[in-house]
Design a protein around this motif. Structure first.
Motif, PDB file in Angstrom:
ATOM      1  N   PHE A 174      33.866  43.955  28.883  1.00  0.00           N
ATOM      2  CA  PHE A 174      33.190  44.135  30.170  1.00  0.00           C
ATOM      3  C   PHE A 174      34.219  44.279  31.284  1.00  0.00           C
ATOM      4  CE2 PHE A 174      29.020  42.725  28.505  1.00  0.00           C
ATOM      5  CZ  PHE A 174      28.215  43.633  29.174  1.00  0.00           C
ATOM      6  N   ALA A 175      35.243  43.439  31.274  1.00  0.00           N
ATOM      7  CA  ALA A 175      36.273  43.508  32.319  1.00  0.00           C
ATOM      8  C   ALA A 175      36.960  44.874  32.306  1.00  0.00           C
ATOM      9  CB  ALA A 175      37.293  42.393  32.107  1.00  0.00           C
ATOM     10  N   MET A 196      25.016  49.034  33.816  1.00  0.00           N
ATOM     11  CA  MET A 196      25.313  49.119  32.381  1.00  0.00           C
ATOM     12  C   MET A 196      25.455  50.571  31.924  1.00  0.00           C
ATOM     13  SD  MET A 196      25.876  46.117  31.649  1.00  0.00           S
ATOM     14  CE  MET A 196      25.694  44.639  32.633  1.00  0.00           C
ATOM     15  N   LYS A 197      24.635  51.449  32.473  1.00  0.00           N
ATOM     16  CA  LYS A 197      24.779  52.868  32.145  1.00  0.00           C
ATOM     17  C   LYS A 197      26.111  53.411  32.649  1.00  0.00           C
ATOM     18  CE  LYS A 197      19.825  53.973  32.065  1.00  0.00           C
ATOM     19  NZ  LYS A 197      18.721  54.659  32.782  1.00  0.00           N
ATOM     20  N   LYS A 198      26.549  52.908  33.797  1.00  0.00           N
ATOM     21  CA  LYS A 198      27.807  53.380  34.394  1.00  0.00           C
ATOM     22  C   LYS A 198      29.002  53.038  33.509  1.00  0.00           C
ATOM     23  CE  LYS A 198      27.904  53.372  38.815  1.00  0.00           C
ATOM     24  NZ  LYS A 198      27.996  53.006  40.262  1.00  0.00           N
ATOM     25  N   ILE A 199      28.933  51.923  32.787  1.00  0.00           N
ATOM     26  CA  ILE A 199      30.067  51.548  31.938  1.00  0.00           C
ATOM     27  C   ILE A 199      29.891  51.986  30.490  1.00  0.00           C
ATOM     28  CG2 ILE A 199      30.741  49.645  33.437  1.00  0.00           C
ATOM     29  CD1 ILE A 199      29.548  47.700  31.410  1.00  0.00           C
ATOM     30  N   ALA A 242      36.569  47.742  35.194  1.00  0.00           N
ATOM     31  CA  ALA A 242      37.780  48.168  35.890  1.00  0.00           C
ATOM     32  C   ALA A 242      37.993  49.672  35.748  1.00  0.00           C
ATOM     33  CB  ALA A 242      38.992  47.408  35.345  1.00  0.00           C
ATOM     34  N   LYS A 243      37.612  50.219  34.593  1.00  0.00           N
ATOM     35  CA  LYS A 243      37.826  51.646  34.325  1.00  0.00           C
ATOM     36  C   LYS A 243      36.777  52.524  34.995  1.00  0.00           C
ATOM     37  CE  LYS A 243      38.342  54.950  30.493  1.00  0.00           C
ATOM     38  NZ  LYS A 243      38.444  55.098  29.003  1.00  0.00           N
ATOM     39  N   TYR A 244      35.527  52.102  34.976  1.00  0.00           N
ATOM     40  CA  TYR A 244      34.439  52.987  35.384  1.00  0.00           C
ATOM     41  C   TYR A 244      33.792  52.643  36.726  1.00  0.00           C
ATOM     42  CZ  TYR A 244      34.731  54.816  30.640  1.00  0.00           C
ATOM     43  OH  TYR A 244      35.178  55.399  29.460  1.00  0.00           O
ATOM     44  N   THR A 245      34.219  51.544  37.371  1.00  0.00           N
ATOM     45  CA  THR A 245      33.653  51.188  38.676  1.00  0.00           C
ATOM     46  C   THR A 245      34.781  50.795  39.632  1.00  0.00           C
ATOM     47  OG1 THR A 245      33.379  48.776  38.460  1.00  0.00           O
ATOM     48  CG2 THR A 245      31.715  50.165  37.382  1.00  0.00           C
ATOM     49  N   ASP A 246      34.412  50.589  40.882  1.00  0.00           N
ATOM     50  CA  ASP A 246      35.374  50.156  41.893  1.00  0.00           C
ATOM     51  C   ASP A 246      35.207  48.675  42.244  1.00  0.00           C
ATOM     52  OD1 ASP A 246      36.489  52.727  42.171  1.00  0.00           O
ATOM     53  OD2 ASP A 246      34.869  53.326  43.532  1.00  0.00           O
ATOM     54  N   HIS A 247      34.459  47.941  41.437  1.00  0.00           N
ATOM     55  CA  HIS A 247      34.217  46.537  41.736  1.00  0.00           C
ATOM     56  C   HIS A 247      35.483  45.700  41.535  1.00  0.00           C
ATOM     57  CE1 HIS A 247      30.076  47.519  42.218  1.00  0.00           C
ATOM     58  NE2 HIS A 247      29.885  47.804  40.944  1.00  0.00           N
ATOM     59  N   HIS A 248      35.530  44.593  42.236  1.00  0.00           N
ATOM     60  CA  HIS A 248      36.653  43.652  42.137  1.00  0.00           C
ATOM     61  C   HIS A 248      36.336  42.669  41.010  1.00  0.00           C
ATOM     62  CE1 HIS A 248      40.148  41.446  43.605  1.00  0.00           C
ATOM     63  NE2 HIS A 248      39.448  40.323  43.503  1.00  0.00           N
ATOM     64  N   ILE A 249      37.170  42.663  39.972  1.00  0.00           N
ATOM     65  CA  ILE A 249      36.878  41.883  38.773  1.00  0.00           C
ATOM     66  C   ILE A 249      37.737  40.618  38.761  1.00  0.00           C
ATOM     67  CG2 ILE A 249      36.614  41.951  36.272  1.00  0.00           C
ATOM     68  CD1 ILE A 249      35.052  44.125  37.896  1.00  0.00           C
ATOM     69  N   ILE A 250      37.066  39.488  38.608  1.00  0.00           N
ATOM     70  CA  ILE A 250      37.715  38.182  38.594  1.00  0.00           C
ATOM     71  C   ILE A 250      37.466  37.542  37.229  1.00  0.00           C
ATOM     72  CG2 ILE A 250      37.819  35.906  39.687  1.00  0.00           C
ATOM     73  CD1 ILE A 250      36.527  37.267  42.182  1.00  0.00           C
ATOM     74  N   GLY A 251      38.538  37.097  36.592  1.00  0.00           N
ATOM     75  CA  GLY A 251      38.410  36.509  35.264  1.00  0.00           C
ATOM     76  C   GLY A 251      38.539  35.003  35.265  1.00  0.00           C
ATOM     77  N   ILE A 252      37.690  34.364  34.478  1.00  0.00           N
ATOM     78  CA  ILE A 252      37.780  32.918  34.251  1.00  0.00           C
ATOM     79  C   ILE A 252      37.753  32.700  32.749  1.00  0.00           C
ATOM     80  CG2 ILE A 252      36.572  30.705  34.482  1.00  0.00           C
ATOM     81  CD1 ILE A 252      35.574  31.588  37.207  1.00  0.00           C
ATOM     82  N   ASN A 253      38.677  31.892  32.262  1.00  0.00           N
ATOM     83  CA  ASN A 253      38.759  31.669  30.823  1.00  0.00           C
ATOM     84  C   ASN A 253      39.324  30.282  30.562  1.00  0.00           C
ATOM     85  OD1 ASN A 253      38.401  33.276  28.213  1.00  0.00           O
ATOM     86  ND2 ASN A 253      40.397  32.340  27.891  1.00  0.00           N
TER      87      ASN A 253
END
Length: 276
Positions: A15-16, A158-161, A20-31
């Motif tokens: 998903f990350a 979801m379609k966008k990715i 990152a590849k198909y949208t301009d959203h800011h992605i924040i990871g927690i693990n």
């Protein structure tokens, strides 16, 4: 928008990478562990390593963890999730987790929509994640009473990715069908390789062995949890499968070729009607 992904295994990591590849959203990871976070940051799958403070800024949270861990994450952080935030999971079961997540969303005011990406590999972890894992795959939305505009937002994203099919289901319908399409095949694969002949298959096997056994390289903790939390639907599918297997076994044992041919013909006809 700020999208937090909690859990950077194969699904959360994919998903990350896809976002990152198909949208301009800011992605924040927690693990839970540090290495997947550093790897995700290094390859550009996430733009930021998240903290509890980051959760306060999230417009969307994608729960990429095991079902029980997903519920715990929301329970532990529900008090700081924005009321405008959409929370969605990626779990393979819904009946066990949707009621509590819906209750938490009502209590704290955020939005919850169940989700299930029908994609994966027989390997696990961030290293196995892929930005294109979801290409033409099916994505199941479990609305749980959410507003139509929020369901539409999830569907569009979801379609966008890459997802090609968007299916909407209730938790009950989801779990019943997933018991057949996903959990039962994993049981079959595991039971198949437990036969003693498996140890000597090399040189005697080709596509049939490979296709049936592929998912026996299984994530044991995850699938143990999934089987347990969907046990009623899975046992029902197993009972029907065992009945069908027994019919074929008895016809073969009795040397009843007409019965064998009739069962095989029925199976072929079902497959052709269903899948063309």
């Amino acid at each position: 928008m700020n999208i937090i992904i909690s859990g950077l295994g194969i699904i959360g990591g994919s998903f990350a990478k896809a976002l990152a590849k198909y949208t301009d959203h800011h992605i924040i990871g927690i693990n839970r562990s540090e290495k997947p976070l550093q790897d995700a940051l290094a390859c550009g799958a996430i733009h930021e390593i998240g903290t509890r403070e980051s959760i306060k800024t999230a417009d969307m949270i994608i729960l990429g963890t095991f079902p029980e861990a997903a519920v715990k994450f929301v329970r532990d952080n529900a008090d700081i999730i924005q009321k405008s935030c959409i929370v969605t999971d990626t779990s393979g079961i819904k009946g066990q987790i949707c009621p509590e997540l819906v209750q938490l969303s009502k209590e704290y005011g955020f939005k919850f929509i169940g989700g299930h990406p029908m994609a994966g590999k027989e390997t696990n972890g961030f290293a196995s994640s892929d930005a294109d894992l979801f290409q033409n795959a099916s994505y199941i939305i479990v609305p749980c009473g959410a507003d139509e505009k929020d369901i539409s937002f999830i569907s569009t994203l979801m379609k966008k990715i890459g997802f090609g099919i968007i299916k909407v289901a209730t938790p009950e319908e989801h779990d019943r069908m997933i018991a057949y399409t996903s959990q039962l095949p994993h049981v079959i694969a595991c039971a198949y390789v437990l036969n003693e002949s498996c140890a000597n298959h090399k040189g005697f096997s080709a596509g049939s062995y490979r296709d049936v056994s592929r998912v026996a390289r299984i994530n044991v903790p995850l699938w143990t949890e999934l089987f347990s939390e969907n046990k009623n639907s899975l046992v029902s599918e197993l009972d029907e499968f065992i009945e069908n297997m027994t019919s074929i076994r008895n016809a073969v044992a009795e040397g009843n070729n007409d019965a064998v041919a009739e069962l095989l013909s029925r199976a072929r006809d079902v497959k052709e009607r269903t899948d063309g």
